[in-house]
Design a protein around this motif. Structure first.
Motif, PDB file in Angstrom:
ATOM      1  N   CYS A 232       0.851  -1.193   0.000  1.00 54.09           N
ATOM      2  CA  CYS A 232       0.000   0.000   0.000  1.00 54.09           C
ATOM      3  C   CYS A 232       0.885   1.239   0.000  1.00 54.09           C
ATOM      4  CB  CYS A 232      -0.922  -0.002   1.220  1.00 54.09           C
ATOM      5  SG  CYS A 232      -2.060   1.396   1.287  1.00 54.09           S
ATOM      6  N   LEU A 233       0.568   2.181  -0.870  1.00 56.57           N
ATOM      7  CA  LEU A 233       1.228   3.482  -0.912  1.00 56.57           C
ATOM      8  C   LEU A 233       0.168   4.552  -0.678  1.00 56.57           C
ATOM      9  CD1 LEU A 233       3.505   2.910  -4.050  1.00 56.57           C
ATOM     10  CD2 LEU A 233       4.203   2.797  -1.658  1.00 56.57           C
ATOM     11  N   MET A 234       0.225   5.210   0.478  1.00 57.11           N
ATOM     12  CA  MET A 234      -0.804   6.167   0.894  1.00 57.11           C
ATOM     13  C   MET A 234      -0.216   7.573   1.010  1.00 57.11           C
ATOM     14  SD  MET A 234      -3.102   4.368   3.882  1.00 57.11           S
ATOM     15  CE  MET A 234      -3.624   5.992   4.433  1.00 57.11           C
ATOM     16  N   PRO A 235      -0.449   8.449   0.055  1.00 54.18           N
ATOM     17  CA  PRO A 235      -0.050   9.847   0.230  1.00 54.18           C
ATOM     18  C   PRO A 235      -0.825  10.476   1.387  1.00 54.18           C
ATOM     19  CG  PRO A 235      -0.536   9.344  -2.067  1.00 54.18           C
ATOM     20  CD  PRO A 235      -1.020   8.182  -1.266  1.00 54.18           C
ATOM     21  N   GLN A 236      -0.141  11.250   2.219  1.00 54.21           N
ATOM     22  CA  GLN A 236      -0.775  11.771   3.428  1.00 54.21           C
ATOM     23  C   GLN A 236       0.091  12.862   4.047  1.00 54.21           C
ATOM     24  OE1 GLN A 236      -0.745   8.644   6.415  1.00 54.21           O
ATOM     25  NE2 GLN A 236       1.466   8.552   6.410  1.00 54.21           N
ATOM     26  N   ASN A 237      -0.449  13.490   5.081  1.00 49.73           N
ATOM     27  CA  ASN A 237       0.366  14.296   5.978  1.00 49.73           C
ATOM     28  C   ASN A 237       1.065  13.340   6.946  1.00 49.73           C
ATOM     29  OD1 ASN A 237       1.515  16.363   7.442  1.00 49.73           O
ATOM     30  ND2 ASN A 237      -0.397  17.432   7.843  1.00 49.73           N
ATOM     31  N   TYR A 238       1.981  13.849   7.755  1.00 46.78           N
ATOM     32  CA  TYR A 238       2.691  12.967   8.670  1.00 46.78           C
ATOM     33  C   TYR A 238       1.736  12.430   9.748  1.00 46.78           C
ATOM     34  CZ  TYR A 238       6.951  15.106   6.759  1.00 46.78           C
ATOM     35  OH  TYR A 238       7.939  15.552   5.921  1.00 46.78           O
ATOM     36  N   PRO A 239       1.953  11.213  10.240  1.00 48.61           N
ATOM     37  CA  PRO A 239       1.127  10.697  11.342  1.00 48.61           C
ATOM     38  C   PRO A 239       1.269  11.570  12.589  1.00 48.61           C
ATOM     39  CG  PRO A 239       2.433   8.940  10.341  1.00 48.61           C
ATOM     40  CD  PRO A 239       2.942  10.228   9.779  1.00 48.61           C
ATOM     41  N   ASP A 240       0.158  11.770  13.284  1.00 47.80           N
ATOM     42  CA  ASP A 240       0.133  12.521  14.547  1.00 47.80           C
ATOM     43  C   ASP A 240       0.761  13.904  14.390  1.00 47.80           C
ATOM     44  OD1 ASP A 240      -0.647  12.772  17.184  1.00 47.80           O
ATOM     45  OD2 ASP A 240       1.195  11.905  18.001  1.00 47.80           O
TER      46      ASP A 240
END
Length: 479
Positions: A437-445
């Motif tokens: 899985c490759l999930m573009p996102q902001n950083y966790p927490d």
């Protein structure tokens, strides 16, 4: 002389016969209509059961009282207004794109979920490279590892299920659906509601209203997700949000891929060659939670700045596989940035990921069911001791035998042992390390780490997340 006179008389009377050609010229044939580059079809995928629309899932004890009283109030006043939430829609619609380059993409309104992506290999043979299920009921199961779903309000983990919204400095407690922490939007995130949808040209636009304090989040948030498939075999996704008061937003999508075919398993999965455009990653502790530190990938097993075969890298990871957020290398004013490239040499399929977000989660299906890890069932014990044993088991080391959502069974007060297969499309058994899985996102927490990119959305602002999954074929031999 007489014949000449007759000819003149005939010509004068206007009765002369004009010789016609034996065959009349045919009009030029009309060109055959060219097939469209992309076609879009709509049909039904199923119906939402009433138990889902009433939203009667179990929640953390912190929200049990408030949610139950809220539910009772709505029951007293009859059915909810259609404007209150999009969870009162009964029909789950399915949208299918087909391109001239033999790519097929399917999306359903439940969870704004991508259910299938079929692309050809170097021989022109198409195959489905995305994990999922055949029926709507299977997407309801608690062991569904968010296959292809839209994640929100906040993707990934928030430590201790608390958020400090700056600059107001208000502290909010949100639902703790992953031990003491918050994960992927809570018990009923964006992946578990049926979205409104409509078609605009070849785009499918889905909308959802997340009410104030749903799962503990402040602010009423209006969300819109747009799906589009282009003739160059690219899936484009655009996510937009506005809010009534300061809140946190980090939306993403969780497609699980295997470019050899979703059904091929871990053996062919290890042949993938990964390139990730990141020189740093967010460090995690023993529980897999970010510490706030960004480490350099150089000299570590997390370095994919040059293409690397997964089979050679996996043994170097002590955590049993990759589940890490990369800090994507971006230009200052760059919108869409290249994040990752994946190649499967045998089939020739290539996937490239682009996004305008600063991070990308790379995950190799570590918690999918592992048939090699068999746990013997414990002997039956008196009911008085059951709770103590369950509490100790929940705090012990996680096991992959329960699949991706092992906490689901623990939440219901029961513990399962042994290998439990996760059945997917066409009877496929999804197993550990068989998908990525490759999930573009902001950083966790990010909301609780000041040195991470901002994740707070204020009234008057618009959250926009654009991502692209672009598929291609490598015709030559990869060296």
């Amino acid at each position: 002389m007489g014949d000449a006179g007759e000819d003149k008389e005939t010509a004068a009377s206007g009765d002369t016969e004009i010789e016609k050609p034996e065959t009349e010229p045919k009009p030029p044939p009309e060109p055959e209509p060219k097939p469209p580059d992309v076609e879009l079809f709509v049909d039904g995928f199923g119906f939402m059961p009433k138990s889902k629309t009433k939203d009667d899932r179990r929640r953390s004890s912190l929200f049990a009282k408030t949610r139950s009283s809220h539910k009772d109030n709505h029951e007293d006043h009859g059915e909810q207004s259609p404007c209150a939430s999009s969870t009162n829609i009964d029909i789950v619609r399915r949208y299918t794109w087909k391109t001239k380059n033999r790519m097929t993409v399917q999306v359903i309104t439940y969870g704004a979920t991508i259910t299938a992506i079929s692309v050809p290999d170097r021989k022109g043979v198409p195959d489905d490279v995305l994990a999922g299920f055949d029926t709507l009921e299977e997407y309801f199961q608690p062991r569904n590892p968010y296959f292809g779903a839209t994640i929100g309000r906040y993707a990934n983990v928030i430590r201790d299920a608390t958020i400090m919204v700056r600059p107001s400095g208000r502290l909010y407690m949100i639902s703790n659906n992953k031990g003491h922490h918050h994960y992927n939007g809570g018990y009923v995130g964006f992946d578990k509601v049926n979205w409104h949808s409509y078609v605009s040209g070849l785009k499918v636009i889905m909308t959802h209203v997340s009410e104030r304090f749903h799962e503990g989040y402040p602010g009423t948030v209006m969300c819109q997700v747009t799906f589009e498939v282009t003739c160059d075999n690219t899936l484009k996704i655009e996510m937009k949000c506005t809010t009534s008061e300061p809140t946190v937003i980090n939306m993403s999508n969780a497609p699980f891929f295997n470019l050899a075919g979703h059904h091929t398993g871990a053996d062919l999965m290890m042949d993938h060659i990964f390139t990730i455009n990141a020189d740093k990653f967010t460090a995690v502790d023993e529980d897999g939670l970010v510490t706030g530190e960004r480490k350099v990938v150089g000299g570590t097993a997390y370095d994919f700045r040059v293409p690397r075969v997964l089979r050679a890298m996996m043994p170097k990871i002590p955590m049993g596989g990759y589940d890490i957020n990369y800090c994507v290398t971006r230009g200052t004013d760059q919108d869409l940035a290249f994040q990752a490239r994946v190649l499967h040499p045998l089939t020739g399929r290539v996937l490239e990921v682009y996004s305008n977000q600063p991070g990308m989660q790379f995950y190799t299906g570590n918690l999918l069911p592992d048939p090699d890890k068999i746990v013997e069932p414990l002997p039956a014990e008196p009911e008085e001791d059951v709770e103590e044993n369950e509490n100790s088991e929940m705090s012990s080391e996680k096991s992959s035998v329960l699949g991706e959502d092992e906490e689901g069974d623990e939440r219901e007060g029961r513990k399962s042992y042994g290998y439990i297969p996760l059945l997917g499309k066409k009877g496929t058994m999804y197993k550990r390390h068989g998908l990525f899985c490759l999930m573009p996102q902001n950083y966790p927490d990010a909301v609780n780490n000041k040195n991470f990119p901002n994740s707070v959305l204020n009234p008057g602002e618009e959250y926009i997340h654009r991502m692209q999954y672009k598929f291609g074929i490598l015709l030559g031999k990869y060296v």
